[in-house]
Design a protein around this motif. Structure first.
Motif, PDB file in Angstrom:
ATOM      1  N   PRO A   1      26.423  53.362  55.013  1.00  0.00           N
ATOM      2  CA  PRO A   1      25.436  52.411  54.480  1.00  0.00           C
ATOM      3  C   PRO A   1      25.783  51.862  53.097  1.00  0.00           C
ATOM      4  O   PRO A   1      25.238  50.836  52.685  1.00  0.00           O
ATOM      5  CB  PRO A   1      24.145  53.246  54.432  1.00  0.00           C
ATOM      6  CG  PRO A   1      24.350  54.322  55.437  1.00  0.00           C
ATOM      7  CD  PRO A   1      25.813  54.651  55.361  1.00  0.00           C
ATOM      8  N   TYR A   2      26.685  52.546  52.391  1.00  0.00           N
ATOM      9  CA  TYR A   2      27.008  52.148  51.015  1.00  0.00           C
ATOM     10  C   TYR A   2      28.408  51.544  50.904  1.00  0.00           C
ATOM     11  O   TYR A   2      28.910  51.338  49.792  1.00  0.00           O
ATOM     12  CB  TYR A   2      26.881  53.379  50.098  1.00  0.00           C
ATOM     13  CG  TYR A   2      25.528  54.027  50.209  1.00  0.00           C
ATOM     14  CD1 TYR A   2      24.439  53.544  49.495  1.00  0.00           C
ATOM     15  CD2 TYR A   2      25.326  55.104  51.077  1.00  0.00           C
ATOM     16  CE1 TYR A   2      23.180  54.120  49.620  1.00  0.00           C
ATOM     17  CE2 TYR A   2      24.069  55.690  51.216  1.00  0.00           C
ATOM     18  CZ  TYR A   2      23.000  55.186  50.483  1.00  0.00           C
ATOM     19  OH  TYR A   2      21.760  55.763  50.621  1.00  0.00           O
ATOM     20  N   PHE A   3      29.013  51.249  52.034  1.00  0.00           N
ATOM     21  CA  PHE A   3      30.377  50.723  52.056  1.00  0.00           C
ATOM     22  C   PHE A   3      30.494  49.437  51.248  1.00  0.00           C
ATOM     23  O   PHE A   3      31.350  49.314  50.355  1.00  0.00           O
ATOM     24  CB  PHE A   3      30.804  50.497  53.512  1.00  0.00           C
ATOM     25  CG  PHE A   3      32.067  49.695  53.685  1.00  0.00           C
ATOM     26  CD1 PHE A   3      33.282  50.177  53.240  1.00  0.00           C
ATOM     27  CD2 PHE A   3      32.038  48.438  54.293  1.00  0.00           C
ATOM     28  CE1 PHE A   3      34.447  49.442  53.402  1.00  0.00           C
ATOM     29  CE2 PHE A   3      33.192  47.695  54.454  1.00  0.00           C
ATOM     30  CZ  PHE A   3      34.395  48.197  54.006  1.00  0.00           C
ATOM     31  N   VAL A   4      29.643  48.467  51.506  1.00  0.00           N
ATOM     32  CA  VAL A   4      29.690  47.183  50.793  1.00  0.00           C
ATOM     33  C   VAL A   4      29.112  47.328  49.393  1.00  0.00           C
ATOM     34  O   VAL A   4      29.668  46.812  48.415  1.00  0.00           O
ATOM     35  CB  VAL A   4      28.935  46.095  51.582  1.00  0.00           C
ATOM     36  CG1 VAL A   4      28.843  44.810  50.771  1.00  0.00           C
ATOM     37  CG2 VAL A   4      29.630  45.833  52.916  1.00  0.00           C
ATOM     38  N   GLU A   5      28.008  48.037  49.277  1.00  0.00           N
ATOM     39  CA  GLU A   5      27.317  48.157  47.997  1.00  0.00           C
ATOM     40  C   GLU A   5      28.189  48.798  46.927  1.00  0.00           C
ATOM     41  O   GLU A   5      28.190  48.387  45.758  1.00  0.00           O
ATOM     42  CB  GLU A   5      26.038  48.971  48.204  1.00  0.00           C
ATOM     43  CG  GLU A   5      25.010  48.780  47.110  1.00  0.00           C
ATOM     44  CD  GLU A   5      23.687  49.431  47.468  1.00  0.00           C
ATOM     45  OE1 GLU A   5      23.331  50.430  46.803  1.00  0.00           O
ATOM     46  OE2 GLU A   5      23.032  48.958  48.411  1.00  0.00           O
ATOM     47  N   MET A   6      28.956  49.824  47.305  1.00  0.00           N
ATOM     48  CA  MET A   6      29.820  50.490  46.323  1.00  0.00           C
ATOM     49  C   MET A   6      30.964  49.582  45.886  1.00  0.00           C
ATOM     50  O   MET A   6      31.517  49.747  44.794  1.00  0.00           O
ATOM     51  CB  MET A   6      30.363  51.798  46.891  1.00  0.00           C
ATOM     52  CG  MET A   6      29.305  52.885  47.007  1.00  0.00           C
ATOM     53  SD  MET A   6      29.912  54.437  47.736  1.00  0.00           S
ATOM     54  CE  MET A   6      30.851  55.113  46.369  1.00  0.00           C
TER      55      MET A   6
ATOM     56  N   PRO B   1      24.638  55.654  42.423  1.00  0.00           N
ATOM     57  CA  PRO B   1      23.819  56.875  42.527  1.00  0.00           C
ATOM     58  C   PRO B   1      24.086  57.691  43.789  1.00  0.00           C
ATOM     59  O   PRO B   1      23.861  58.910  43.798  1.00  0.00           O
ATOM     60  CB  PRO B   1      22.378  56.337  42.524  1.00  0.00           C
ATOM     61  CG  PRO B   1      22.463  54.996  41.874  1.00  0.00           C
ATOM     62  CD  PRO B   1      23.814  54.451  42.218  1.00  0.00           C
ATOM     63  N   GLN B   2      24.597  57.045  44.832  1.00  0.00           N
ATOM     64  CA  GLN B   2      24.847  57.765  46.078  1.00  0.00           C
ATOM     65  C   GLN B   2      25.953  58.810  45.932  1.00  0.00           C
ATOM     66  O   GLN B   2      26.009  59.767  46.702  1.00  0.00           O
ATOM     67  CB  GLN B   2      25.205  56.768  47.190  1.00  0.00           C
ATOM     68  CG  GLN B   2      25.576  57.378  48.526  1.00  0.00           C
ATOM     69  CD  GLN B   2      24.475  58.247  49.129  1.00  0.00           C
ATOM     70  OE1 GLN B   2      23.337  58.226  48.684  1.00  0.00           O
ATOM     71  NE2 GLN B   2      24.819  59.012  50.152  1.00  0.00           N
TER      72      GLN B   2
ATOM     73  N   ALA C   1      38.553  59.305  39.841  1.00  0.00           N
ATOM     74  CA  ALA C   1      37.342  60.110  39.628  1.00  0.00           C
ATOM     75  C   ALA C   1      37.438  60.944  38.360  1.00  0.00           C
ATOM     76  O   ALA C   1      36.811  62.001  38.242  1.00  0.00           O
ATOM     77  CB  ALA C   1      37.052  60.994  40.835  1.00  0.00           C
ATOM     78  N   GLY C   2      38.197  60.459  37.375  1.00  0.00           N
ATOM     79  CA  GLY C   2      38.462  61.223  36.157  1.00  0.00           C
ATOM     80  C   GLY C   2      37.266  61.378  35.245  1.00  0.00           C
ATOM     81  O   GLY C   2      37.279  62.223  34.339  1.00  0.00           O
ATOM     82  N   ASP C   3      36.224  60.584  35.456  1.00  0.00           N
ATOM     83  CA  ASP C   3      34.972  60.728  34.709  1.00  0.00           C
ATOM     84  C   ASP C   3      33.900  59.981  35.487  1.00  0.00           C
ATOM     85  O   ASP C   3      34.106  58.841  35.891  1.00  0.00           O
ATOM     86  CB  ASP C   3      35.121  60.145  33.293  1.00  0.00           C
ATOM     87  CG  ASP C   3      33.808  60.175  32.509  1.00  0.00           C
ATOM     88  OD1 ASP C   3      33.010  61.100  32.753  1.00  0.00           O
ATOM     89  OD2 ASP C   3      33.581  59.275  31.681  1.00  0.00           O
ATOM     90  N   HIS C   4      32.777  60.622  35.723  1.00  0.00           N
ATOM     91  CA  HIS C   4      31.636  59.922  36.332  1.00  0.00           C
ATOM     92  C   HIS C   4      30.392  60.796  36.273  1.00  0.00           C
ATOM     93  O   HIS C   4      30.475  62.016  36.091  1.00  0.00           O
ATOM     94  CB  HIS C   4      31.945  59.487  37.768  1.00  0.00           C
ATOM     95  CG  HIS C   4      32.176  60.600  38.736  1.00  0.00           C
ATOM     96  ND1 HIS C   4      31.177  61.169  39.480  1.00  0.00           N
ATOM     97  CD2 HIS C   4      33.318  61.241  39.104  1.00  0.00           C
ATOM     98  CE1 HIS C   4      31.686  62.109  40.270  1.00  0.00           C
ATOM     99  NE2 HIS C   4      32.977  62.176  40.058  1.00  0.00           N
ATOM    100  N   ASP C   5      29.251  60.152  36.426  1.00  0.00           N
ATOM    101  CA  ASP C   5      27.973  60.848  36.308  1.00  0.00           C
ATOM    102  C   ASP C   5      27.437  61.322  37.652  1.00  0.00           C
ATOM    103  O   ASP C   5      26.269  61.703  37.752  1.00  0.00           O
ATOM    104  CB  ASP C   5      26.941  59.939  35.620  1.00  0.00           C
ATOM    105  CG  ASP C   5      26.661  58.654  36.394  1.00  0.00           C
ATOM    106  OD1 ASP C   5      27.404  58.357  37.364  1.00  0.00           O
ATOM    107  OD2 ASP C   5      25.705  57.938  36.040  1.00  0.00           O
TER     108      ASP C   5
END
Length: 599
Positions: free
Chosen positions: A54-59, A75-76, A200-204
């Motif tokens: 569901p988040y393929f396009v959104e991301m 957020p996903q 992915a070296g930094d993320h929340d």
């Protein structure tokens, strides 16, 4: 639900081609059952449909942002890391000794394929954590294992590989990040330097990011022999479990053409009160240790490329079955209704091309996973040959799906026509996300040098001989047992023989001429090797499909397998001819070109 992978093909490869259940005779995999495997694949498909697709396009459209020195992701990401951790997907093939499930890679490669086809960017986060945990489980101290592995497996912490530096891309011997010992035991070090292009070296989306990093202990030898492996967390924790900033600073984020959902960042280590790292394994053996994670990642890159190509194939197949345009040559009159584009021979050619690349690559990657499982489960005396053949095939399994995946996703756009070039349809995103794979974990040219310059000659050529024996077994089966496929066995046998001759010629050349002459066309050799390797996989699949069709002549799946194999042997295998001609040539045009020749 849109289709982006073929479940029947996964079952075919798992149970008919590679007989994953046969691994159950080994102690390491003895607890496994078919019902369990079926449930795992079903669950992976459900998880992909719920948490990734569901988040393929959104991301892609809402890419990570660099704000206040920190990276904010969709957020996903936090949700999926939690789901992957709680569901045991990150620890799936890890040892039970450290909380893993000891599932065969032959099986987990299928689930990773599903995740990559659903949403490649999203699938990267848990994979990196799994690789970091496996590396620590093999080389880390008991303290490091107990402190880091549970958090990586739970999805609370993110794992990374931190190698590349501005002055040292793939040339790891030029790494300058330094490590100064801070204790007498030589376990705690002060880290100083910078790394770039860290996925992915930094993320929340997690509470902490843990870097598996190559650095040079002060006074260590120059080059790769002086590199050591460290775990460098973004945050350290005191005895009360309170976080302490470890002075790992994100200094920038890179903006990519695709694969946008996962950030790639630039990091600086050692500002403020200093950055602490903890030695993993032996000093000056860092690159040898890191190769475990690197080789896993290389296979994963090939698998991700194949999975993206799969999603693009099924999108274009669906479109071709719905889109009317033009008429076939025997139905040209304008009064007649338009034909669906799948009725046009050239569209069928492009679809068969995609299918041959996707399912041939997927099979080769599962072959590699099977060898990895055998190297883990077999008795020690028998493990070495599986390791050698896997080592030989790694650059091929990484590069062929990546290079041909670009052509495959391009064919998907071509089938869509102008619509495929627009964001209204998914294939333009697949094309963009595919392009990184020939660069990730070493460029195609570097893997070509690795295959020809090192893998072919290692152990006196034992791995190459073992590979040709494996291919020959499949050829003999086709020629002697399955009459309907004997011509294809003969065809592959001829190309394999010529590959062997080319290999012998180049090996002899390596001893008699300069290395730059020997390796000048390494990429052409890698391409030829890949064509043969995929031909091997298609003939192996065809052997089984032919027997299945004899038992059930109406089975459309087996019919499709055999038709796609025919396509590969008619259209793709003959491309070896031009490569063989080039590799036999004595015209060293690329070596003789200089800055004045290339304008």
């Amino acid at each position: 639900m849109s289709k982006y992978f073929n479940r029947r093909n996964i079952d075919f490869l798992l149970y008919e081609v590679f007989d994953v259940m046969s691994l159950g005779k080994y102690d390491y995999f003895k607890r496994q059952k078919k019902d369990t495997y079926d449930l795992i694949v079903d669950s992976a498909a459900q998880l992909a449909e719920k948490e990734l697709r569901p988040y393929f396009v959104e991301m892609d459209r809402k890419e990570p942002q660099f704000e206040g020195g920190k990276v904010k992701v969709h957020p996903q990401v936090r949700n999926l890391m939690k789901e992957f951790g709680e569901g045991g997907w990150i620890s799936a093939d890890g040892s039970t000794e450290f909380g893993g499930q000891q599932l065969p890679l032959t099986l987990t490669s299928c689930t990773q394929f599903i995740f990559g086809a659903a949403n490649y960017s999203a699938s990267v986060f848990p994979f990196l954590s799994a690789g970091a945990a496996r590396l620590l489980s093999k080389f880390g101290t008991d303290k490091l294992k107990s402190e880091y592995i549970p958090k990586l497996y739970s999805g609370e912490w993110q794992g990374t590989m931190a190698m590349t530096e501005p002055q040292a891309g793939s040339s790891l011997g030029d790494i300058t990040t330094s490590a100064d010992p801070l204790d007498d035991e030589g376990t705690v070090y002060k880290i100083s330097g910078q790394k770039i292009y860290i996925s992915a070296g930094d993320h929340d989306g997690v509470d902490n990011v843990v870097h598996l990093m190559l650095a040079r202990i002060k006074g260590a030898p120059i080059g790769t022999k002086g590199l050591s492996l460290f775990v460098v967390p973004q945050k350290r924790y005191n005895e009360k479990g309170q976080p302490i900033d470890n002075n790992v600073v994100t200094s920038g984020i890179f903006h990519k053409m695709g694969y946008k959902g996962a950030p790639i960042v630039q990091l600086e280590f050692g500002g403020g009160e200093g950055c602490f790292g903890f030695l993993v394994g032996k000093p000056n053996h860092g690159l040898a240790h890191m190769f475990q994670m690197m080789n896993e990642a290389r296979i994963a890159v090939g698998l991700s490329a194949a999975s993206i190509a799969s999603a693009a194939y099924y999108a274009s197949l669906e479109y071709a079955n719905e889109r009317p345009q033009g008429r076939t040559l025997d139905n040209k009159e304008a009064v007649n209704p338009q034909s669906l584009i799948i009725e046009h021979a050239d569209v069928k050619r492009m679809l068969l091309f995609q299918k041959s690349i996707v399912e041939g690559s997927q099979s080769l990657l599962m072959q590699c996973a099977y060898y990895a499982d055998m190297a883990k489960a077999e008795k020690e005396a028998s493990q070495e040959i599986f390791k050698l053949v896997l080592d030989l095939l790694t650059p091929v399994a990484k590069s062929f799906p990546s290079e041909m995946g670009i052509h495959s996703t391009s064919a998907a756009i071509q089938i869509f026509g102008g619509a495929g070039y627009c964001q209204d349809f998914p294939v333009e995103q697949y094309f963009r996300e595919m392009r990184i794979h020939t660069i990730h974990e070493g460029t195609t040219g570097i893997h070509a040098l690795d295959l020809l310059g090192r893998k072919i000659v290692m152990g006196g050529g034992i791995a190459f001989r073992a590979f040709t024996e494996e291919v020959t077994k499949v050829i003999k089966k086709s020629k002697l047992e399955i009459t309907a496929l004997s011509r294809y066995g003969t065809q592959l046998d001829d190309v394999l023989f010529r590959l062997q001759n080319i290999t012998m010629k180049l090996s002899t050349q390596a001893m008699n001429e300069k290395k730059d002459v020997f390796l000048a066309d390494a990429t052409a050799y890698l391409e030829l090797f890949g064509i043969v390797a995929i031909g091997w996989q298609w003939l192996m699949q065809a052997n089984i499909a032919q027997k299945g069709l004899e038992a059930n002549p109406e089975d459309k799946f087996y019919q499709s397998k055999l038709h796609t194999m025919r396509y590969y042997f008619e259209y793709e295998l003959p491309k070896s001819e031009g490569l063989i001609t080039r590799l036999n040539s004595s015209d060293h045009v690329t070596l003789e070109a200089d800055s004045k020749t290339i304008l």
